[in-house]
Design a protein around this motif. Sequence first.
Motif, PDB file in Angstrom:
ATOM      1  N   ALA A 115       0.832  -1.695   0.090  1.00  0.00           N
ATOM      2  CA  ALA A 115       0.431  -0.006   0.100  1.00  0.00           C
ATOM      3  C   ALA A 115       0.765   0.944  -0.033  1.00  0.00           C
ATOM      4  CB  ALA A 115      -1.078  -0.070   1.056  1.00  0.00           C
ATOM      5  N   PHE A 116       0.454   2.581  -0.511  1.00  0.00           N
ATOM      6  CA  PHE A 116       0.412   3.973  -0.798  1.00  0.00           C
ATOM      7  C   PHE A 116       0.060   4.904  -0.126  1.00  0.00           C
ATOM      8  CE2 PHE A 116       2.126   0.774  -3.927  1.00  0.00           C
ATOM      9  CZ  PHE A 116       3.798   1.041  -4.027  1.00  0.00           C
ATOM     10  N   GLY A 117       0.448   5.285   0.735  1.00  0.00           N
ATOM     11  CA  GLY A 117       0.155   6.450   1.361  1.00  0.00           C
ATOM     12  C   GLY A 117       0.643   7.997   0.868  1.00  0.00           C
ATOM     13  N   TYR A 118      -0.135   9.397   0.544  1.00  0.00           N
ATOM     14  CA  TYR A 118       0.353  10.483   0.985  1.00  0.00           C
ATOM     15  C   TYR A 118      -0.165  11.259   1.482  1.00  0.00           C
ATOM     16  CZ  TYR A 118       2.206   7.776  -3.471  1.00  0.00           C
ATOM     17  OH  TYR A 118       2.552   6.483  -4.368  1.00  0.00           O
ATOM     18  N   GLY A 119       0.520  11.877   2.203  1.00  0.00           N
ATOM     19  CA  GLY A 119      -0.357  13.153   3.222  1.00  0.00           C
ATOM     20  C   GLY A 119      -0.443  14.456   2.730  1.00  0.00           C
ATOM     21  N   ALA A 120      -1.491  14.874   3.309  1.00  0.00           N
ATOM     22  CA  ALA A 120      -2.181  15.978   2.552  1.00  0.00           C
ATOM     23  C   ALA A 120      -1.429  17.061   2.288  1.00  0.00           C
ATOM     24  CB  ALA A 120      -3.819  16.751   3.178  1.00  0.00           C
TER      25      ALA A 120
END
Length: 183
Positions: A157-162
């Motif tokens: 999974a990949f998460g990108y901050g706001a």
Amino acid sequence: MSIDAPTAELLFGGDDTTPMSSDEATVKPWSQARTCLESAPKVWLATTRPEGRAHVMPILIVWVGDAPCFATRPVSRKGRNLATDGRCVITVSGEDLDLVVEGLATRVTADDDLTEVAAAFLDKYAWEFAVRDGVVRDGPLLDAPEYAFFRLVPTRAFGYGADGLTATRWRFAQPAAPTRTTA
């Protein structure tokens, strides 16, 4: 099936990023990603058609045990795609995190598991499914449309901050490699 906690790490290193952060302190915990998925009113599911073209549709998900689950008609394009190749991706944009979750979707077949997923849909969306003899129907009528429940076991999974500057990759223990079948 239990999903082990994934390894969380920066998606980019110091040589890779500009302007992405390479500060280890910006790595997001999987619990934040899970909360984002659990609270999402809908997500986008990408599957692959038999000839290799992508197919993307919005779906509703519920969290059951330690994995996201979703419903689709077995005769739908996504249902037929998943019947031949369970590899898929779900994406969602949350308030503080945008996610891309790669994984393997497997059909839920055990009666107890079907009942648990149906209860989760009723609780989150007030969508009532009926489970009888291993068959899921959209409501209590015997001739109601048939549905299938799938559980997504994440592989990566990949998460990108706001903030647009932070990115995390989570790597999960790998499930067995799928074999592609032809219908």
